[in-house]
Every structure is written in structure tokens, then in C-alpha cells.
Design a protein around this motif. Structure first.
Motif, PDB file in Angstrom:
ATOM      1  N   HIS A 171       0.830  -1.208   0.000  1.00 31.27           N
ATOM      2  CA  HIS A 171       0.000   0.000   0.000  1.00 31.27           C
ATOM      3  C   HIS A 171       0.860   1.252   0.000  1.00 31.27           C
ATOM      4  O   HIS A 171       0.435   2.304  -0.476  1.00 31.27           O
ATOM      5  N   HIS A 228       1.753   3.016  -3.830  1.00 35.49           N
ATOM      6  CA  HIS A 228       0.713   4.021  -3.600  1.00 35.49           C
ATOM      7  C   HIS A 228       0.501   4.831  -4.878  1.00 35.49           C
ATOM      8  O   HIS A 228       1.449   5.385  -5.448  1.00 35.49           O
ATOM      9  N   PRO A 229      -0.740   4.924  -5.379  1.00 36.18           N
ATOM     10  CA  PRO A 229      -0.941   5.606  -6.664  1.00 36.18           C
ATOM     11  C   PRO A 229      -0.806   7.112  -6.597  1.00 36.18           C
ATOM     12  O   PRO A 229      -0.582   7.755  -7.627  1.00 36.18           O
ATOM     13  N   ASP A 230      -0.947   7.700  -5.400  1.00 32.05           N
ATOM     14  CA  ASP A 230      -0.952   9.161  -5.293  1.00 32.05           C
ATOM     15  C   ASP A 230       0.322   9.724  -4.679  1.00 32.05           C
ATOM     16  O   ASP A 230       0.504  10.940  -4.674  1.00 32.05           O
ATOM     17  N   LEU A 231       1.178   8.890  -4.125  1.00 25.82           N
ATOM     18  CA  LEU A 231       2.421   9.369  -3.541  1.00 25.82           C
ATOM     19  C   LEU A 231       3.518   9.382  -4.596  1.00 25.82           C
ATOM     20  O   LEU A 231       3.601   8.487  -5.436  1.00 25.82           O
ATOM     21  N   SER A 232       4.366  10.383  -4.538  1.00 21.56           N
ATOM     22  CA  SER A 232       5.504  10.443  -5.442  1.00 21.56           C
ATOM     23  C   SER A 232       6.572   9.451  -5.006  1.00 21.56           C
ATOM     24  O   SER A 232       6.580   8.971  -3.861  1.00 21.56           O
ATOM     25  N   GLU A 271       3.279  15.235   1.764  1.00 24.84           N
ATOM     26  CA  GLU A 271       2.481  14.180   1.152  1.00 24.84           C
ATOM     27  C   GLU A 271       2.207  13.055   2.145  1.00 24.84           C
ATOM     28  O   GLU A 271       1.064  12.574   2.249  1.00 24.84           O
ATOM     29  N   PHE A 290      -1.613  11.794   3.728  1.00 32.42           N
ATOM     30  CA  PHE A 290      -2.189  10.454   3.624  1.00 32.42           C
ATOM     31  C   PHE A 290      -2.105   9.681   4.930  1.00 32.42           C
ATOM     32  O   PHE A 290      -2.389   8.475   4.953  1.00 32.42           O
ATOM     33  N   VAL A 319      -7.448  14.479   4.593  1.00 39.06           N
ATOM     34  CA  VAL A 319      -7.899  14.804   3.249  1.00 39.06           C
ATOM     35  C   VAL A 319      -7.572  16.259   2.990  1.00 39.06           C
ATOM     36  O   VAL A 319      -7.302  17.019   3.911  1.00 39.06           O
TER      37      VAL A 319
END
Length: 384
Positions: free
Chosen positions: A42, A46-50, A91, A95, A230
């Protein structure tokens, strides 16, 4: 020269189970025995973390307790600059992987603790209450013939607790009711049953982990500390503007507005309105007509550039009548050009004594000549 072959790599590839893929990555998984950190997919995927944030999270997760993980401390350990590290920490904080908790020490000093959670989503799940842990008391070892009657050898270890509890309950807390006697249990077992070989009491399959008390600053917060943050919510939207209304809804305006709205479906079938919608929108069209808007202009404003598909025509017309309402026509006095103020210019005069030019509404003497005349007159009066 031929290409040199890495025999160790060839041997490792031969041990990979299954056929090797013709393209893509091939994993050679060698188990770690020391100096390793478990990282969940996860976080790694992670798709949204750089990638910088994922790398910083892995670096923080591998550090021991108490190590400083501020921006400057991480910049001294990593090759990334302070700006990239600060962005990665933001970031991770957004999250829920990184959390900053303010805690008050017994001395009254307020400090900020930086806490890292390797799986923040697990803290949102409802936790089961921990089972009360009682000190292990030495239970009487049963006879070999009684072991099959109480607990079968194939039963899990946790089934032994309720069997031995009734036997110890009367000794610990006496209760006034009739209690089941464990004596008849041996009588229920036939004597012809072969007695198993004496074995040691079965142990649990997996040993229970030692109970570690939580840190004092975590015990003071009963609610989960790691709540995924969020993005901050936007400001609440203001209530929609009311439909404009004319100063006086005369019968002529009402009739013209009703006819204009009812005629829209003749040219634009998507704007087929019900009688209720027409009655609700009549004041808005009447306000346009009262402000001297031409009916063709109103019709063009309401029917141009319609969305496709149009699901709520009445709402669209209400929005356009409200947002695109023209201002009232100005009156004749508002259009009159204001008169420019007249500027009075003082003309030039020539001094009678020195012929110097100076500004004055009437001819005479300049300032220097007047002062000279006044000084001379004063000297004459003094001498007299």
C-alpha cells in the motif's frame, strides 16, 4: 571475445519457480536474515504518492526509535534537497503516514512528537477489546485415563481453558448454588478405552506476544492518532441568488413573460417546460422585460449554447435569468455630460516702476516695488 556469463546469476535464475517471462522484471527473492524492514505494498505502490515520498517513508520506517526525522536531519542523510524532502513529508502527512502530535510534559512544557505509522488505514478499523490476561496458575495434571475424556488430542489448545475453569472456580470464589462436579467425568469413559501414552500438556501453536504497554503520550489519546488527512475542505458555497423580480408585475408583463417562456419549445424542443416551471420563471423574464430588454434578446440568451444532454431545463433557465440579468437603462440625466468647471486665469501686468511682468487682476506695482515703497514711506515717517 564471448560475453562473460555470471554463474551466480544463472544459478539463481534456475531456482526461480515457474517459467521465466520473456519481458518485464524477474524477481530473485533471497530471504533476509538481519537488517531488513517490512514495507507494505500500500506504500510501495501508492498511486498518489511520489517516488520521493515513498523513498522518504521507507527511510523513516527503517530508522530506530528516537532518531530525528526533521527536514534538515533527513537532508543530511539523503541526497534530496530540503524542498523535495519538505514536499515529501507533506504528502506523507496528507495520507496519514506521518503525524505530528502536541503533548504536554509533567513539567508543563509542550512538545511536538513526530509519529510514523506503517499502515494508517488499519487504525480506522474497529479494534477488538483485548482479552483480560490472568496470571497462569499451575493446573493439576490430569491422569492419563482422563485426558481423552476432557480434551481430545486433536482439539486446539484454546479449548482447554473452559475445561479447566469449572474445576478451579469453586476453589477461588465460592458461590451458593449447585455447581457441576467434575468427578463423574471419569465414569463416562469406558474402562475398555485404551489409555494413551502420557504426554506433556499441549502448548499453543503460536506463542502470544509479550504485552508491551503503550507510550504515555499515546495512552493519553483514546482516539486514533493516525487519521488520513484529506485536502482541506473548500469554503461553503453561498446560497444561490434568488430569481429576479420586477418592481411591479403588471398584467402586461405577466402575459408577455408567459408567452415568451411557453414559446421556447417551438424553436428549442429541449426547453419544454411544465406549467409549474413557467409560473416560477415568469417573474425573472418580467424583470428582464421591465429593464427594456428586447424579447428576441431574452430568447437568444436562454436558448444559446445549451448543454447536451439537458437534464434540468428549468434550473438552467433560472440560472441564466439570474446571472445574466442586465442593468436598468440609464435616464437622460445620467447620460448628460457634466459641465467642466471654468478655470480663471490671472492675466499678466507690467510694473509701473521697473517694467517687470507679474500676475495681477489689476495694473500696479510688483511685489518688490511695493515692499520698497512701503519701506521708504516708513523711513520717511521715522525721520519726521
Amino acid at each position: 571475445m564471448d560475453t562473460q556469463q555470471n554463474t551466480a546469476l544463472t544459478r539463481a535464475l534456475a531456482e526461480v519457480p515457474g517459467p521465466l517471462p520473456t519481458s518485464g522484471v524477474i524477481h530473485i527473492a533471497i530471504p533476509h536474515t538481519d537488517r531488513f524492514t517490512v514495507v507494505g505494498n500500500h506504500l510501495a505502490q501508492h498511486p498518489d504518492l511520489s517516488c520521493t515520498a515513498v523513498g522518504i517513508a521507507v527511510r523513516i520506517q527503517s530508522l530506530p526509535q528516537g532518531i530525528e526525522i526533521g527536514i534538515k536531519a533527513l537532508a543530511a542523510r539523503c541526497r534530496e534537497g530540503e524542498k523535495r524532502i519538505a514536499a515529501a513529508l507533506r504528502e506523507l502527512e496528507a495520507f496519514g503516514y506521518l503525524q505530528r502530535v502536541r503533548d504536554r510534559l509533567p513539567s508543563g512544557r509542550v512538545i511536538t512528537r513526530t509519529v510514523f505509522c506503517n499502515q494508517p488505514t488499519a487504525l480506522l478499523r474497529p479494534r477488538r477489546p483485548a482479552a483480560p490476561q490472568h496470571p497462569a496458575a499451575p493446573a493439576p495434571r490430569p491422569a492419563p485415563a482422563e485426558a481423552p475424556a476432557r480434551v481430545p488430542t486433536s482439539a486446539p489448545a484454546r479449548a482447554q481453558a473452559p475445561t479447566s475453569a469449572p474445576a478451579q472456580a469453586p476453589a477461588q470464589v465460592p458461590t451458593p448454588g449447585p455447581t457441576p462436579a467434575p468427578a463423574p467425568a471419569p465414569a463416562q469413559v469406558p474402562r475398555s478405552t485404551p489409555a494413551p501414552a502420557p504426554t506433556s500438556p499441549p502448548e499453543p501453536d503460536t506463542p502470544a506476544p509479550p504485552h508491551v504497554p503503550p507510550p504515555p503520550f499515546l495512552a493519553a489519546h483514546p482516539t486514533p492518532l493516525f487519521v488520513p488527512l484529506v485536502p482541506p475542505p473548500t469554503a461553503p458555497k453561498p446560497p444561490p441568488a434568488p430569481l429576479p423580480r420586477p418592481d411591479e408585475l403588471t398584467p402586461e408583463l405577466d402575459r408577455a413573460a408567459t408567452a415568451l417562456l411557453s414559446d421556447l419549445r417551438r424553436r428549442t424542443p429541449q426547453l419544454t417546460l411544465s406549467e409549474t416551471d413557467v409560473r416560477q420563471l415568469v417573474p425573472g423574464v418580467a424583470a428582464w422585460l421591465e429593464r427594456a430588454a428586447h424579447p428576441d434578446a431574452v430568447r437568444r440568451t436562454l436558448t444559446t449554447d445549451l448543454p447536451h444532454p439537458l437534464r434540468h431545463p428549468a434550473k438552467l433557465l433560472k440560472h441564466r435569468l439570474t446571472a445574466l440579468l442586465p442593468p436598468p437603462l440609464p435616464g437622460s440625466q445620467d447620460l448628460a455630460v457634466p459641465a467642466r468647471p471654468r478655470i480663471t486665469v490671472t492675466p499678466f501686468q507690467t510694473c509701473d516702476d521697473c517694467d517687470r511682468a507679474f500676475r495681477s487682476p489689476a495694473p500696479g506695482h510688483c511685489r518688490d516695488c511695493r515692499e520698497h515703497r512701503a519701506h521708504r514711506s516708513e523711513a520717511t515717517r521715522t525721520a519726521a
